[in-house]
Design a protein around this motif. Structure first.
Motif, mmCIF file in Angstrom:
data_model
loop_
_atom_site.group_PDB
_atom_site.id
_atom_site.type_symbol
_atom_site.label_atom_id
_atom_site.label_comp_id
_atom_site.label_asym_id
_atom_site.label_seq_id
_atom_site.Cartn_x
_atom_site.Cartn_y
_atom_site.Cartn_z
ATOM 1 N N PRO A 23 0.613 -1.239 0.028
ATOM 2 C CA PRO A 23 -0.247 -0.156 0.561
ATOM 3 C C PRO A 23 0.450 1.127 0.485
ATOM 4 O O PRO A 23 1.874 1.538 0.661
ATOM 5 C CB PRO A 23 -0.569 -0.173 1.014
ATOM 6 C CG PRO A 23 0.139 -0.752 2.207
ATOM 7 C CD PRO A 23 1.079 -1.615 1.401
ATOM 8 N N SER A 26 -0.325 5.881 4.486
ATOM 9 C CA SER A 26 -0.797 5.765 5.330
ATOM 10 C C SER A 26 -2.896 4.280 3.861
ATOM 11 O O SER A 26 -3.782 5.351 5.002
ATOM 12 C CB SER A 26 -2.023 7.497 5.139
ATOM 13 O OG SER A 26 -1.085 8.481 5.882
ATOM 14 N N GLN A 27 -2.635 4.293 3.596
ATOM 15 C CA GLN A 27 -3.075 3.343 2.879
ATOM 16 C C GLN A 27 -3.497 2.240 3.609
ATOM 17 O O GLN A 27 -2.519 1.252 4.412
ATOM 18 C CB GLN A 27 -2.970 3.383 1.708
ATOM 19 C CG GLN A 27 -3.991 4.436 1.146
ATOM 20 C CD GLN A 27 -3.439 4.954 -0.686
ATOM 21 O OE1 GLN A 27 -3.245 3.211 -1.277
ATOM 22 N NE2 GLN A 27 -4.388 5.558 -1.492
ATOM 23 N N THR A 29 -4.205 -2.330 3.074
ATOM 24 C CA THR A 29 -3.902 -3.729 2.799
ATOM 25 C C THR A 29 -3.715 -5.071 3.504
ATOM 26 O O THR A 29 -4.217 -4.736 4.707
ATOM 27 C CB THR A 29 -2.645 -3.784 2.088
ATOM 28 O OG1 THR A 29 -2.899 -4.878 0.523
ATOM 29 C CG2 THR A 29 -1.552 -4.306 2.552
#
Length: 338
Positions: A23, A26-27, A29
């Protein structure tokens, strides 16, 4: 009479987490699977060598913790009767690495906890008890105590390598890949006392300040020879080898060798976490057995390819005879002329 190979320095537990794709910051997965294996050069190379030759004397020299991870590592190494653990010491916390395996491009990202690795210093190897012809110490830039300055030899790592050579033992080094400017200061002192320098293209290029990949990620063929020669000129006694996914490139002071990697179908690749250590193990085994540089690099190439068939770092590595046959039979990538 000295025989076999000793592997000293970094040991760890690899906690392997497979994700669909890595990812952005800050995202989120999703982790698709979790597995555990031995990690670090001491366990990876020791087991790879033991699997190549069940009669080969192998000595593993490192610190493990008196904890669950340390007991796991010890149990894994004890499965191989030819691995000697007499110089395995217990102190502090066992290092571990979270390995994030990207299913999309098969890349790996590492988050490591160094634990007791800082305890490994210039007094951690008992040379009087060492029974090896070759000593491999890993990794420069990761063993904090050995990276410290030494007034006489430049670094403590260089001092250890010189001690080994004074005891009639050939030396080998590896470097950890990191995003820093420490290479040019920390690596050259050790090269003066190194017989076999076996590193990847990132580590090789940064050690002499010559880029080996362009902005698109392609290998810069014209720079490979420059880096090989410059590393050898730093004092490496026997072989300089640079391993890459595309192939291996070596220099023995007389000839430059380009050995293409084996062509493995993408669907057959389960993991790449141990490929570099498997390659190094093959080259060192070839050196021990008196092979020439090209032959040793072919063995290393097959060992690295065999490791790709399993998710962990060692269980895919085959016997010497199988690896020789594998190199002959598998299709090769197109060779790179340098």
């Amino acid at each position: 009479m000295k025989d076999g190979i000793a592997i000293a320095g970094t040991i760890a537990v690899d906690e392997i987490k497979r994700v669909a794709c890595y990812p952005d910051k800050s995202q989120l997965t999703t982790i698709q699977s979790i597995s555990r294996s031995v990690g670090g050069a001491v366990s990876n190379c020791s087991i790879s060598l033991a699997r190549m030759d069940r009669e080969l004397p192998v000595e593993a020299i490192a610190f493990i913790g008196d904890d669950e991870k340390g007991r796991f590592l010890k149990a894994q190494l004890e499965e191989y009767p030819n691995i000697n653990l007499d110089q395995m010491r217990t102190a502090g916390d066992t290092p571990f690495t979270d390995v994030i395996q990207d299913d999309q491009d098969r890349s790996r990202t590492f988050f490591t906890y160094r634990g007791n690795s800082a305890l490994f210093d210039e007094d951690s190897i008992n040379f009087k008890k060492l029974n090896a012809k070759i000593l491999h110490v890993a990794y420069i830039l990761l063993l904090e105590s050995l990276d410290q300055e030494d007034e006489e030899f430049g670094t403590k790592m260089a001092r250890v390598l010189r001690q080994a050579q004074d005891h009639g033992i050939k030396t080998s080094i590896d470097i950890v890949s990191e995003n820093s400017n420490r290479y040019e200061r920390m690596v050259p002192p050790s090269l003066k006392y190194t017989n076999y320098c076996i590193v990847n293209e990132i580590e090789a290029g940064k050690s002499v300040d010559i880029s080996l990949r362009d902005e698109s990620g392609e290998l810069i063929a014209a720079n490979l020879k420059k880096v090989l020669v410059k590393l050898k000129d730093c004092g490496v006694k026997d072989w300089v080898v640079i391993h890459t996914p595309e192939g291996g490139f070596g220099y023995d002071g007389e000839s430059i060798y380009s050995i293409p990697s084996l062509r493995i179908e993408h669907s057959q690749i389960k993991g790449t976490v141990g490929a570099g250590d498997a390659y190094l193990s093959g080259v060192l085994y070839g050196a021990l057995k008196g092979m020439d540089l090209a032959g040793a690099m072919k063995l290393g190439t097959a060992a690295a390819a065999s490791s790709l068939f399993e998710e962990d770092s060692t269980s895919g590595v085959r016997s010497y005879e199988e690896l020789i046959r594998m190199y002959k039979e598998f299709p090769k990538r197109e060779g790179l002329i340098i």
